[in-house]
Design an enzyme around this catalytic site. Structure first.
Site, PDB file in Angstrom:
ATOM      1  N   LYS A  67       0.845  -1.335  -0.011  1.00 28.33           N
ATOM      2  CA  LYS A  67       0.061  -0.070   0.019  1.00 28.33           C
ATOM      3  C   LYS A  67       0.728   1.077   0.085  1.00 28.33           C
ATOM      4  O   LYS A  67       1.925   1.416   0.727  1.00 28.33           O
ATOM      5  CB  LYS A  67      -0.846  -0.055   1.076  1.00 28.33           C
ATOM      6  CG  LYS A  67      -1.689   1.368   1.572  1.00 28.33           C
ATOM      7  CD  LYS A  67      -2.104   1.444   2.988  1.00 28.33           C
ATOM      8  CE  LYS A  67      -2.436   2.727   3.432  1.00 28.33           C
ATOM      9  NZ  LYS A  67      -2.995   2.837   4.817  1.00 28.33           N
ATOM     10  N   TRP A  88      -9.487   0.412   0.986  1.00 31.22           N
ATOM     11  CA  TRP A  88     -10.553   0.943   1.797  1.00 31.22           C
ATOM     12  C   TRP A  88     -10.147   1.942   2.663  1.00 31.22           C
ATOM     13  O   TRP A  88     -10.791   2.396   3.797  1.00 31.22           O
ATOM     14  CB  TRP A  88     -11.270  -0.152   2.584  1.00 31.22           C
ATOM     15  CG  TRP A  88     -11.682  -1.351   1.707  1.00 31.22           C
ATOM     16  CD1 TRP A  88     -12.580  -1.420   0.718  1.00 31.22           C
ATOM     17  CD2 TRP A  88     -11.361  -2.693   1.744  1.00 31.22           C
ATOM     18  NE1 TRP A  88     -12.849  -2.403   0.053  1.00 31.22           N
ATOM     19  CE2 TRP A  88     -12.031  -3.452   0.611  1.00 31.22           C
ATOM     20  CE3 TRP A  88     -10.397  -3.428   2.606  1.00 31.22           C
ATOM     21  CZ2 TRP A  88     -11.773  -4.862   0.603  1.00 31.22           C
ATOM     22  CZ3 TRP A  88     -10.126  -4.821   2.549  1.00 31.22           C
ATOM     23  CH2 TRP A  88     -10.790  -5.350   1.685  1.00 31.22           C
ATOM     24  N   HIS A  89      -9.039   2.462   2.626  1.00 29.06           N
ATOM     25  CA  HIS A  89      -8.290   3.840   3.310  1.00 29.06           C
ATOM     26  C   HIS A  89      -8.637   4.992   2.570  1.00 29.06           C
ATOM     27  O   HIS A  89      -7.843   5.854   2.572  1.00 29.06           O
ATOM     28  CB  HIS A  89      -6.887   3.631   3.505  1.00 29.06           C
ATOM     29  CG  HIS A  89      -6.889   2.232   4.382  1.00 29.06           C
ATOM     30  ND1 HIS A  89      -5.474   1.507   4.569  1.00 29.06           N
ATOM     31  CD2 HIS A  89      -7.496   1.360   5.068  1.00 29.06           C
ATOM     32  CE1 HIS A  89      -5.663   0.621   5.335  1.00 29.06           C
ATOM     33  NE2 HIS A  89      -6.770   0.456   5.652  1.00 29.06           N
ATOM     34  N   TYR A  90      -9.745   5.255   1.718  1.00 24.48           N
ATOM     35  CA  TYR A  90      -9.684   6.486   1.203  1.00 24.48           C
ATOM     36  C   TYR A  90     -10.244   7.567   2.387  1.00 24.48           C
ATOM     37  O   TYR A  90     -10.766   7.276   3.244  1.00 24.48           O
ATOM     38  CB  TYR A  90     -10.980   6.299  -0.051  1.00 24.48           C
ATOM     39  CG  TYR A  90     -12.351   5.826   0.653  1.00 24.48           C
ATOM     40  CD1 TYR A  90     -13.356   6.634   1.069  1.00 24.48           C
ATOM     41  CD2 TYR A  90     -12.625   4.398   0.184  1.00 24.48           C
ATOM     42  CE1 TYR A  90     -14.604   6.163   1.523  1.00 24.48           C
ATOM     43  CE2 TYR A  90     -13.654   3.893   0.936  1.00 24.48           C
ATOM     44  CZ  TYR A  90     -14.968   4.591   1.380  1.00 24.48           C
ATOM     45  OH  TYR A  90     -15.976   4.269   1.688  1.00 24.48           O
TER      46      TYR A  90
END
Length: 553
Positions: A385, A485-487
């Site tokens: 990531k 899913w870390h927006y």
């Protein structure tokens, strides 16, 4: 032979676990949590929190210690939902595309399938559970009170954080990271430190999930009201005789379609706080008349405040991965070990998992994906990531229906520095795979080149895949990018809210959640989002007490 076999597995970047069903613990006895159909048509409160998510729950629990607080959550309860509570069913919640699912899926304009939470506890009810703090530098850059940050993290950790087991696969990846030069070995810690470490998890020893909703155990029952399936349509503002528009109430809808009004008591310091997440918070502001003027007019919305930065600065940390079949059995594990590199990429892994097979054609209206079938494998995924990221995008309204997802563009790898970090991260993954520590898991006749080709043959997103991606890590990163899913972004500090999270240009309104972040904190933001809820709750109670002293004097 093996490559053909594994090409049959279609990955949608969602991971499921296939060990035995865990026993659910008894749900907390929250006497203050109700379905919104039972809400009065009119009610009055000191604070109204829009969104009972990862930040909203600790925020409300803290505020209830010195004020009355209402929480309006558009989803249902996580308790009694086996898909949420049990680690074994992780992917089932993410892949659930039913109308009332805790996971509301969306497809970004970049062609990456994503999801947003629609449940009490927010993203902490859906995620892979990794728990780690933000770096010391991040805390300083945010201008947070370091002592209060430490106390707030500890307050959260007492309820939801645990030390995970580290078995064969996770240990091998940890040792492989050290062989690859991601050093030192920092052991188990919540701290964000360069090198390799084991982080915390919100799954306890029985595989039972503890979410931000568990932080409501701290709440004062007589001062707290939480309504589920309560969809906020707009925030109300008074303008007559006011220096700036002042928020004084909200209109929300229950699942039967009835509208309710919730209002602030007429006392100094009472506020509405938006904690609806990176998708929901800018959407709520726009539906309430705060946003880019022309966009609001195009949707027939009355403009309260022309604020062109609402919805800007949207970012999603790009994730790329390799699926690694194993020649020996592996344990079931979600993310436990992380390599925090100095070049700005985080390396993580899961194992003993299944993957979600996408069926049907993607649609831009809910549900975005027609259906899924779970398939289990023996092996794992090693992923990287990007820290930050630098690349930014934007969010726009599709409709004026608050239940609809807005349109969002993340602009993955628009900045070449993000792409450079991805390439270095993938090279590190390859070094880990070729390490002595991983040798007992690897098939001798399946080189890394085959793993790269396998990923390119899987529909991990809706983007085109180019033949050159098999030989170019740059193209591989672009073609196979997924979400973790870390927006974040959309209501960022310095452009939409000030350092105290007050919405610039209006009174009695704040935003407290990940939409305010300029970069994602740590290797997983959930610990910091929970901390922020507690932190700001403490700050607001301090302000409230100070105002009362001034009033008495």
């Amino acid at each position: 032979m093996y490559l053909q076999r594994w090409r049959l597995i279609c990955v949608f970047a969602v991971i499921s676990l296939f060990h035995g069903i865990c026993n659910s613990e008894k749900a907390p006895d929250y006497t203050f949590v109700h379905d919104a159909v039972s809400a009065p048509s009119v009610s009055f409160h000191d604070y109204i929190v829009i969104g009972g998510g990862t930040s909203g729950c600790p925020l409300a629990a803290t505020l209830s210690q010195g004020a009355t607080v209402l929480v309006l959550e558009r989803g249902g309860s996580p308790y009694g939902n086996r898909n949420i509570e049990n680690m074994a069913n992780f992917a089932a919640s993410i892949a659930d595309a039913s109308p009332n699912s805790p996971s509301q899926q969306f497809v970004s304009e970049d062609g990456v399938v994503n999801t947003r939470a629609r449940v009490l506890g927010g993203g902490s009810a859906l995620n892979a559970g990794f728990f780690t703090r933000a770096s010391k530098d991040y805390v300083k850059e945010a201008s947070w009170d370091e002592k209060l940050v430490e106390e707030s993290y500890e307050w959260v950790e007492r309820k939801v954080a645990f030390k995970p087991p580290v078995l064969a696969w996770q240990s091998a990846v940890r040792d492989g990271l050290i062989e690859a030069g991601v050093t030192p070995d920092n052991g188990f810690t919540y701290e964000h430190l360069f090198g390799t470490k084991t982080g915390g998890t919100i799954f306890d020893g029985s595989g039972h999930r503890h979410t931000a909703a568990n932080l409501l155990e701290y709440a004062q029952p007589n001062s707290t009201a939480v309504y589920l399936f309560a969809t906020v349509h707009k925030i109300l503002f008074s303008t007559v005789g006011e220096r700036s528009p002042r928020a004084y109430g909200v209109i929300f809808e229950d699942k039967a379609g009835r509208m309710h009004g919730a209002y602030l008591r007429k006392e100094s310091g009472n506020e509405i706080i938006v904690s609806a997440g990176a998708m929901g918070s800018p959407q709520v502001l726009m539906l309430s008349g705060i946003g880019p003027m022309q966009q609001l007019k195009d949707h027939g919305l009355k403009v309260l405040l022309d604020q062109p930065m609402v919805g800007q600065g949207m970012a999603d940390n790009p994730m790329n991965a390799l699926l690694v079949p194993s020649r020996r059995p592996v344990e079931v594990s979600l993310i436990q070990v992380v390599g925090i590199t100095r070049f700005g990429s985080f390396i993580e892994t899961i194992s003993g998992s299944g993957f979600v097979y996408q069926t049907g054609q993607p649609q831009m209206t809910p549900p975005p994906v027609r259906g899924y079938v779970n398939m289990s494998i023996r092996g794992g995924i090693i992923l990287e990531k990007i820290d930050g990221p630098i690349s930014k995008g934007h969010l726009e309204l599709r409709t004026t229906n608050p239940k609809d997802n807005p349109s969002v563009t993340f602009n993955y790898f628009k900045d070449p520095e993000d792409l450079r970090k991805c390439v270095l991260g993938m090279k590190t993954i390859i070094d880990v795979l070729n390490s002595q520590a991983m040798s007992s898991f690897r098939y001798d006749d399946m080189p890394v080149e085959d793993l790269i080709s396998m990923m390119l043959g899987l529909p991990v997103n809706l983007r085109p895949h180019h033949p050159t991606a098999a030989i170019s890590l740059e193209q591989f990163c672009i073609d196979t990018v997924m979400t973790i899913w870390h927006y974040h972004g959309g209501c960022q500090v310095g452009s939409v809210v000030d350092r105290d999270y007050k919405v610039i240009g209006v009174d009695s309104l704040r935003v407290v959640d990940g939409s305010t972040f300029n970069a994602s904190p740590g290797t997983n933001p959930q610990a910091t989002v929970m901390m922020l809820g507690r932190y700001m709750g403490q700050k607001l109670l301090q302000e409230r007490a100070a105002n009362r002293v001034k009033t008495v004097k």
